[in-house]
Scaffold this motif. Sequence first.
Motif, PDB file in Angstrom:
ATOM      1  N   THR A  36       4.588  -5.547 -10.945  1.00  0.00           N
ATOM      2  CA  THR A  36       4.803  -4.387 -11.813  1.00  0.00           C
ATOM      3  C   THR A  36       6.059  -3.638 -11.365  1.00  0.00           C
ATOM      4  OG1 THR A  36       3.338  -3.176 -10.342  1.00  0.00           O
ATOM      5  CG2 THR A  36       2.374  -3.950 -12.407  1.00  0.00           C
ATOM      6  N   ALA A  76       2.356   1.748  -3.334  1.00  0.00           N
ATOM      7  CA  ALA A  76       1.366   2.162  -4.344  1.00  0.00           C
ATOM      8  C   ALA A  76       1.012   3.636  -4.217  1.00  0.00           C
ATOM      9  CB  ALA A  76       0.110   1.298  -4.208  1.00  0.00           C
ATOM     10  N   GLY A 126       4.824 -12.008  -2.956  1.00  0.00           N
ATOM     11  CA  GLY A 126       4.198 -11.608  -1.687  1.00  0.00           C
ATOM     12  C   GLY A 126       2.737 -12.011  -1.578  1.00  0.00           C
ATOM     13  N   SER A 170      -2.332   4.091  -6.419  1.00  0.00           N
ATOM     14  CA  SER A 170      -2.525   4.080  -7.871  1.00  0.00           C
ATOM     15  C   SER A 170      -3.655   3.170  -8.333  1.00  0.00           C
ATOM     16  CB  SER A 170      -1.229   3.585  -8.506  1.00  0.00           C
ATOM     17  OG  SER A 170      -0.917   2.315  -7.947  1.00  0.00           O
ATOM     18  N   ALA A 182       0.848  -1.202   0.000  1.00  0.00           N
ATOM     19  CA  ALA A 182       0.000   0.000   0.000  1.00  0.00           C
ATOM     20  C   ALA A 182       0.881   1.249   0.000  1.00  0.00           C
ATOM     21  CB  ALA A 182      -0.913  -0.032   1.222  1.00  0.00           C
TER      22      ALA A 182
HETATM   23  P1  ADP Z   1       5.700  -7.598  -5.393  1.00  0.00           P
HETATM   24  O1  ADP Z   1       5.409  -6.598  -4.302  1.00  0.00           O
HETATM   25  O2  ADP Z   1       7.045  -8.241  -5.289  1.00  0.00           O
HETATM   26  O3  ADP Z   1       5.441  -7.070  -6.771  1.00  0.00           O
HETATM   27  P2  ADP Z   1       3.225  -8.844  -4.599  1.00  0.00           P
HETATM   28  O4  ADP Z   1       2.717 -10.227  -4.856  1.00  0.00           O
HETATM   29  O5  ADP Z   1       3.194  -8.375  -3.188  1.00  0.00           O
HETATM   30  O6  ADP Z   1       4.692  -8.805  -5.179  1.00  0.00           O
HETATM   31  O7  ADP Z   1       2.401  -7.825  -5.478  1.00  0.00           O
HETATM   32  C1  ADP Z   1       2.148  -8.110  -6.845  1.00  0.00           C
HETATM   33  C2  ADP Z   1       1.709  -6.879  -7.590  1.00  0.00           C
HETATM   34  O8  ADP Z   1       0.398  -6.489  -7.154  1.00  0.00           O
HETATM   35  C3  ADP Z   1       2.557  -5.653  -7.366  1.00  0.00           C
HETATM   36  O9  ADP Z   1       3.687  -5.647  -8.216  1.00  0.00           O
HETATM   37  C4  ADP Z   1       1.580  -4.523  -7.710  1.00  0.00           C
HETATM   38  O10 ADP Z   1       1.511  -4.307  -9.104  1.00  0.00           O
HETATM   39  C5  ADP Z   1       0.235  -5.097  -7.301  1.00  0.00           C
HETATM   40  N1  ADP Z   1      -0.202  -4.554  -5.995  1.00  0.00           N
HETATM   41  C6  ADP Z   1      -0.082  -5.132  -4.785  1.00  0.00           C
HETATM   42  N2  ADP Z   1      -0.591  -4.357  -3.829  1.00  0.00           N
HETATM   43  C7  ADP Z   1      -1.044  -3.227  -4.436  1.00  0.00           C
HETATM   44  C8  ADP Z   1      -1.690  -2.027  -3.984  1.00  0.00           C
HETATM   45  N3  ADP Z   1      -1.971  -1.827  -2.690  1.00  0.00           N
HETATM   46  N4  ADP Z   1      -2.030  -1.102  -4.926  1.00  0.00           N
HETATM   47  C9  ADP Z   1      -1.750  -1.304  -6.237  1.00  0.00           C
HETATM   48  N5  ADP Z   1      -1.141  -2.405  -6.722  1.00  0.00           N
HETATM   49  C10 ADP Z   1      -0.803  -3.368  -5.835  1.00  0.00           C
END
Ligand code: ADP
Length: 397
Positions: A350, A303, A358, A333, A300
Amino acid sequence: MADVRKEGAARPLAAVADLFAIDAKSALADSDSLMHAVLASVPDAMIVIDENGLITLFSAAAEKLFGYNAEEILGRNVSILMPTPHREVHDGYIARYMRTGENRIIGTGRVVEGLRRDGSLFPMELAIGEAEADGHRVFTGFVKDLTERFAAEARMQELQAELTHASRLSAIGSLASALAHELNQPLTAVTNYVSAGRDMLGDMSEHTKPLVYEALDEAAKEAVRAGQIIRRLRDFVSKGEVECEIISVTKLIGDSTTLGLVGAREKGVTWSIHVEDNIGDVIADRIQIQQVLVNLMRNAIEAMEMSSQKHLTIDVHAVSGDQLKITVTDTGSGLDAEVAANLFQPFVTTKATGMGLGLSICRTITEAHGGQLEAEPGSDGGTIFWFTLNRANRGEA
Ligand code: ADP
């Protein structure tokens, strides 16, 4: 010992033939060779006992599995293949069934422990059937060795635990500099309070005495704060067995924010935390649930890096007497459209340095706790992540 396999063969064999829907008469016509063929070829271990629990048939697979030759075990009580306490009570089970017809296991499979001749135990799936021949009852047991399946499952769990641990280490790695800063603050404060106290000692008067006390008290509080951060950190990176316990939700949230919100203030993030009154406890592995919360908070915060408004909300409320819901909402975002479809799949990211593990690990953890983890778009552009947990005081709400 008499050749029970031969003498006692006709009755149990007819029963087995019954079970296999073989015409009993024709089966009996060539009973000896058919019996040997059946016993040698049944892939699962097969054991037939009479109404006194004495073994009347023991297949080749059973010989291999339990380590007894048929010759030496035929005529002996089947309880020899069971560990204590089942061994002592098995005759009682059969006697009760013969008396009352009350059935606890026949017709259903169950996983039990088998005892080999060498004294070792192994997990097995046991299916018991019953048949009648010439007014006598026989019980057929089919045994499947589950050793390999259990070992594979244990290995899977080990790998999952290693991955979960690696992910915690990686989360802490990315927090290292913010953590150093977070620790530096109380340590600097300790230095300042202690120096001020020492200076005041040179001019000790009734006026300065309470100030020295106050400075030392503050120094002690700051040292405790630094110690807390280090303790949370140490627990978080520890490997530890998965251990479900009853934990206060308020404490769980407090502990998680110590690490999850590290460096947030410096990034201009504000936060609010609402925990429903009297929410009570959950049954969970403390470190793993902290891991889920820390992960959601870090995502969070990341983002919201480019957002004009940066506010994180954590809300905990009961959804029923059995479950509660923890929600982490940001004003960031929002989810990338492509990522959203596969958000909980591993390696979906992303971020330039992201592993994309995660959220998939977080979902595995919450599901292993009997809960659910989901994401949805927030009303004003950010994202809402929520997960459920089982309450310890289930059904009391
Ligand atoms: P990482 O943090 O290594 O990318 P995660 O599995 O934790 O792996 O998250 C995967 C993807 O989900 C992130 O790269 C991001 O694009 C999206 N994401 C996760 N949490 C959020 C959030 N709170 N707001 C926007 N996008 C998020």
